[in-house]
Motif scaffolding. Structure first.
Motif, PDB file in Angstrom:
ATOM      1  N   PHE A 135       0.810  -1.318   0.214  1.00 59.91           N
ATOM      2  CA  PHE A 135       0.015   0.136  -0.097  1.00 59.91           C
ATOM      3  C   PHE A 135       0.805   1.363  -0.018  1.00 59.91           C
ATOM      4  N   ASP A 136       2.108   1.263   0.715  1.00 59.16           N
ATOM      5  CA  ASP A 136       2.972   2.436   0.484  1.00 59.16           C
ATOM      6  C   ASP A 136       3.409   2.601  -0.750  1.00 59.16           C
ATOM      7  N   ALA A 180       0.571   3.880  -2.982  1.00 57.01           N
ATOM      8  CA  ALA A 180       0.347   5.454  -2.596  1.00 57.01           C
ATOM      9  C   ALA A 180       1.178   6.338  -3.337  1.00 57.01           C
ATOM     10  N   ASP A 181       2.634   5.667  -3.318  1.00 57.82           N
ATOM     11  CA  ASP A 181       3.674   6.676  -3.824  1.00 57.82           C
ATOM     12  C   ASP A 181       3.294   6.832  -5.490  1.00 57.82           C
ATOM     13  N   VAL A 192       0.373   6.685  -6.977  1.00 56.41           N
ATOM     14  CA  VAL A 192      -0.598   7.542  -7.079  1.00 56.41           C
ATOM     15  C   VAL A 192      -0.056   9.081  -6.805  1.00 56.41           C
ATOM     16  N   GLU A 193       0.476   9.331  -5.774  1.00 55.71           N
ATOM     17  CA  GLU A 193       0.986  10.754  -5.656  1.00 55.71           C
ATOM     18  C   GLU A 193       1.950  11.163  -6.440  1.00 55.71           C
ATOM     19  N   SER A 231      -2.788   1.547 -10.108  1.00 51.78           N
ATOM     20  CA  SER A 231      -3.056   2.660  -9.453  1.00 51.78           C
ATOM     21  C   SER A 231      -3.639   3.814 -10.485  1.00 51.78           C
ATOM     22  N   VAL A 257      -7.410   5.592  -9.732  1.00 51.35           N
ATOM     23  CA  VAL A 257      -7.700   6.773  -8.725  1.00 51.35           C
ATOM     24  C   VAL A 257      -8.212   8.088  -9.641  1.00 51.35           C
TER      25      VAL A 257
END
Length: 96
Positions: free
Chosen positions: A9-10, A13-14, A16-17, A73, A76
């Motif tokens: 998940f980390d 998240a990276d 996506v960010e 990803s 999103v």
């Protein structure tokens, strides 16, 4: 070596960010085929597939938008549906 859910998940998240959706091992077209089969098999066995169906909808929307070669990803970018100012937030929308 197995990855922990936290690591997975980390990493997601990276991605996506920072807008990195280029991992060819998890292309949305492939994920779409797998999820379609999994959701269908779940329903055939009388299992609740509502969570899978929602994920499948997001993946299908992203693939149909042209992101089929991108990784998971990318969903999103298509999963948040803006609502009119007077409407209650719908499932899949970010609160204001």
């Amino acid at each position: 070596m197995a990855c922990s859910p936290v690591t997975i998940f980390d990493d997601l998240a990276d991605r996506v960010e920072y807008g990195r959706h280029d991992d060819p091992t998890s292309a949305l077209d492939s994920v779409l085929a797998s999820l379609t089969h999994l959701a269908s098999a779940s329903r055939d066995r009388g299992l609740d597939s509502s969570a899978l169906d929602e994920l499948l909808r997001w993946v299908r929307d992203a693939a149909q938008t042209g992101y089929g070669k991108d990784e998971i990803s990318r969903i999103v970018d298509t999963m948040w549906r803006p609502q009119p100012d007077h409407a209650e937030p719908a499932m899949g929308t970010l609160p204001r």
